[in-house]
Design an enzyme around this catalytic site. Structure first.
Site, short mmCIF file in Angstrom:
data_model
loop_
_atom_site.label_atom_id
_atom_site.label_comp_id
_atom_site.label_asym_id
_atom_site.label_seq_id
_atom_site.Cartn_x
_atom_site.Cartn_y
_atom_site.Cartn_z
N GLU A 119 86.95 42.49 32.79
CA GLU A 119 85.79 42.26 33.69
C GLU A 119 84.51 42.09 32.87
OE1 GLU A 119 86.19 41.65 36.84
OE2 GLU A 119 87.78 42.91 37.70
N ARG B 114 77.44 35.29 44.50
CA ARG B 114 78.29 36.45 44.18
C ARG B 114 79.75 36.06 43.97
NH1 ARG B 114 78.11 42.65 46.55
NH2 ARG B 114 79.88 43.37 45.29
N LYS C 290 81.07 46.68 47.38
CA LYS C 290 82.33 46.24 48.02
C LYS C 290 83.30 47.41 48.04
CE LYS C 290 82.54 41.32 47.00
NZ LYS C 290 83.28 40.29 46.27
N HIS D 59 94.86 45.40 37.73
CA HIS D 59 93.91 44.41 38.24
C HIS D 59 93.26 43.63 37.09
CE1 HIS D 59 90.84 42.62 40.78
NE2 HIS D 59 89.91 43.08 39.97
N LYS E 292 75.69 42.49 37.05
CA LYS E 292 76.18 42.70 38.41
C LYS E 292 74.99 42.96 39.34
CE LYS E 292 79.65 43.90 41.41
NZ LYS E 292 81.00 44.35 41.60
N GLU F 30 77.89 38.06 49.49
CA GLU F 30 78.71 36.96 48.97
C GLU F 30 78.69 35.73 49.86
OE1 GLU F 30 82.31 38.15 46.89
OE2 GLU F 30 83.18 36.20 47.33
N ASN G 279 84.01 36.41 40.89
CA ASN G 279 85.45 36.40 41.11
C ASN G 279 86.17 35.42 40.19
OD1 ASN G 279 85.66 38.35 43.14
ND2 ASN G 279 84.85 36.89 44.62
P1 NAD Z 1 92.43 52.75 38.86
O1 NAD Z 1 91.44 53.25 39.79
O2 NAD Z 1 93.86 52.73 39.27
O3 NAD Z 1 92.27 53.58 37.52
C1 NAD Z 1 93.08 53.26 36.43
C2 NAD Z 1 93.93 54.45 35.95
O4 NAD Z 1 93.14 55.19 35.03
C3 NAD Z 1 94.37 55.42 37.01
O5 NAD Z 1 95.64 55.89 36.70
C4 NAD Z 1 93.35 56.54 36.90
O6 NAD Z 1 93.85 57.78 37.33
C5 NAD Z 1 93.10 56.55 35.42
N1 NAD Z 1 91.79 57.03 34.99
C6 NAD Z 1 90.59 56.68 35.49
N2 NAD Z 1 89.63 57.23 34.77
C7 NAD Z 1 90.23 57.94 33.79
C8 NAD Z 1 89.75 58.71 32.71
N3 NAD Z 1 88.45 58.82 32.44
N4 NAD Z 1 90.64 59.33 31.91
C9 NAD Z 1 91.97 59.17 32.12
N5 NAD Z 1 92.49 58.44 33.11
C10 NAD Z 1 91.61 57.83 33.93
O7 NAD Z 1 92.10 51.24 38.40
P2 NAD Z 1 90.72 50.54 37.97
O8 NAD Z 1 91.09 49.54 36.97
O9 NAD Z 1 89.67 51.53 37.66
O10 NAD Z 1 90.27 49.81 39.32
C11 NAD Z 1 91.03 48.78 39.86
C12 NAD Z 1 90.70 48.66 41.33
O11 NAD Z 1 89.33 48.31 41.46
C13 NAD Z 1 91.47 47.59 42.04
O12 NAD Z 1 91.93 48.11 43.27
C14 NAD Z 1 90.47 46.50 42.28
O13 NAD Z 1 90.75 45.74 43.43
C15 NAD Z 1 89.22 47.28 42.43
N6 NAD Z 1 87.99 46.52 42.14
C16 NAD Z 1 86.99 46.60 43.05
C17 NAD Z 1 85.81 45.94 42.79
C18 NAD Z 1 84.67 46.08 43.76
O14 NAD Z 1 83.68 45.38 43.61
N7 NAD Z 1 84.75 46.98 44.71
C19 NAD Z 1 85.65 45.19 41.63
C20 NAD Z 1 86.70 45.16 40.73
C21 NAD Z 1 87.88 45.82 40.98
N1 GLY Z 2 84.05 42.24 41.88
C1 GLY Z 2 83.38 41.18 42.54
C2 GLY Z 2 82.21 41.58 43.37
O1 GLY Z 2 81.84 42.72 43.41
O2 GLY Z 2 81.62 40.77 44.01
#
Ligand code: NAD
Ligand code: GLY
Length: 360
Positions: free
Chosen positions: A184, A240, A142, A264, A226, A236, A244
């Site tokens: 998660e 899947r 996704k 998130h 996953k 989905e 959520n």
């Molecule tokens: P993010 O990408 O904003 O990362 C979180 C923070 O941590 C950022 O400030 C980043 O710079 C920092 N960071 C990342 N790795 C680091 C490291 N090793 N050391 C220091 N800092 C680090 O947030 P997230 O929680 O990783 O991701 C959230 C996003 O993921 C949301 O947009 C959500 O919608 C999306 N998401 C997508 C899916 C999917 O299936 N595609 C599933 C769940 C969430």
């Molecule tokens: N995070 C939900 C999905 O990947 O389906």
């Protein structure tokens, strides 16, 4: 190193999980097409890990360019997506290039969407660096960006060719971000693995202290879950959606509070409690079950209460969820700890539930 295979027919790909993997070019090389790599990252993560990765790749004679996006959910939009296309074109990247996402879920979702659409699709590799990205967003294909009216409203399915998870990078992840990833992980336990819930009750405090072996085990177990679900329902159409749990509530919180104000994972945590309370109202969970979820979230320093909001506002934000079909609200609820189902919920029942849970 542990390898979990996402065994999609004709597009199978490995998730390698271990320590020191960023330096292992032999893990990456088989999954490149041409000799050009565009690393998409942000200044925070690139400052920490891009030099080492660049060295790994350039030592193999690859041409490496970079595109740094501003850090944060607030920039996960079409405007900043365009920056990736600008960089790909400016660097003359061709159809055999690889887009490599180095970062958390924001970078991964945006880089993946760019890879899905640049020249109608180019090769894509995920190197997730946040716990949340390692256990969830980097796996399953996704990708996308937010719209002011709703989370992840514009996107595409784009499976990566490789997910490379170096557990060492979690050492620099801020505690609040580690907690967001725990949400998660807890989700997988709640929807399909009660035994994992027992394991998490025991080990969550040490994981929050950054214990690498426990983190690796939890990442691998989450990725297996996953991978299994994605294999059965890539696009989905059914199962899947269970991934959520808490997300319909969580997305409403994120949209209402402004992207990035609640992380998130934090919004998902509060959302899972709301789903659990609805399951309790339906007689499927006991008070003890709900208390157990609350205790685990608390051990991970995660919120369990939604912000102050009017129930009507909350409900109308929930109506933008992608699970809403033909105007009918569908929610992931728990039948028991370790067992979830998608349930169609009448608007009046949802309104009453929200009124009982929200304090504006
Ligand atoms: P993010 O990408 O904003 O990362 C979180 C923070 O941590 C950022 O400030 C980043 O710079 C920092 N960071 C990342 N790795 C680091 C490291 N090793 N050391 C220091 N800092 C680090 O947030 P997230 O929680 O990783 O991701 C959230 C996003 O993921 C949301 O947009 C959500 O919608 C999306 N998401 C997508 C899916 C999917 O299936 N595609 C599933 C769940 C969430
Ligand atoms: N995070 C939900 C999905 O990947 O389906």
């Amino acid at each position: 190193m542990i390898t979990v295979e996402v065994a999609l027919p004709g597009r199978s790909y490995p998730i390698h999980i271990g320590s020191g993997l960023l330096a292992q070019a032999e893990l990456i090389l088989p999954h490149l097409r041409g000799r050009q790599v565009m690393v998409v990252s942000n200044p925070q993560v690139a400052g920490l890990y891009l030099p080492a990765l660049r060295q790994t790749l350039e030592a193999q004679g690859l041409r490496v360019a970079e595109c740094l996006l501003p850090d944060g959910e607030a920039y996960k939009d079409l405007e900043h997506l365009a920056c990736i296309f600008d960089r790909l074109l400016a660097e003359g990247m061709d159809r055999r290039c690889t887009v490599l996402a180095l970062g958390g879920g924001v970078v991964g979702d945006m880089a993946g969407f760019a890879a899905a659409t640049y020249q109608r699709g180019v090769n894509f590799i995920q190197v997730p660096t946040s716990l949340l990205a390692q256990v969830d967003s980097s796996v399953g294909g996704k990708t996308g960006v937010n719209h002011p009216r709703g989370k992840n409203m514009i996107g595409a399915f784009k499976q990566p060719a490789l997910v490379l998870i170096d557990i060492d990078v979690l050492a620099t992840l801020p505690k609040r971000e580690l907690a967001a990833g725990m949400a998660e992980i807890i989700k997988y336990a709640l929807i399909r693995d009660r035994e994992f819930l027992d394991w998490l009750d025991l080990h969550a405090p040490a994981m929050m202290q950054g214990e690498p072996e426990l983190l690796a085990e939890a990442v691998a177990r989450s990725c297996r879950h996953k991978a299994e679900v994605v294999l059965r329902d890539e696009f989905e159409e059914g199962e899947r959606a269970l991934l959520n749990l808490g997300h319909t509530f969580g997305h409403a919180i994120e949209t209402h509070c402004g992207y990035g104000n609640w992380l998130h994972g934090e919004a998902v945590a509060a959302g899972m409690v709301m789903a659990a309370r609805m399951s309790q109202q339906a007689g499927d969970l006991s008070q003890a079950d709900v208390d157990r979820i609350l205790a685990l979230l608390q051990a991970c320093q995660l919120p369990s209460q939604p912000p102050a909001m009017h129930a009507d506002d909350f409900q109308s934000l929930m109506a933008h969820d992608k699970k809403v079909l033909d105007g009918r609200q569908r929610l992931v609820l728990l039948r028991a700890l370790g067992h979830a189902e998608v349930v169609e919920v009448e608007p009046e029942r949802l309104r009453q539930a929200l009124q009982s849970m929200l304090h504006a």
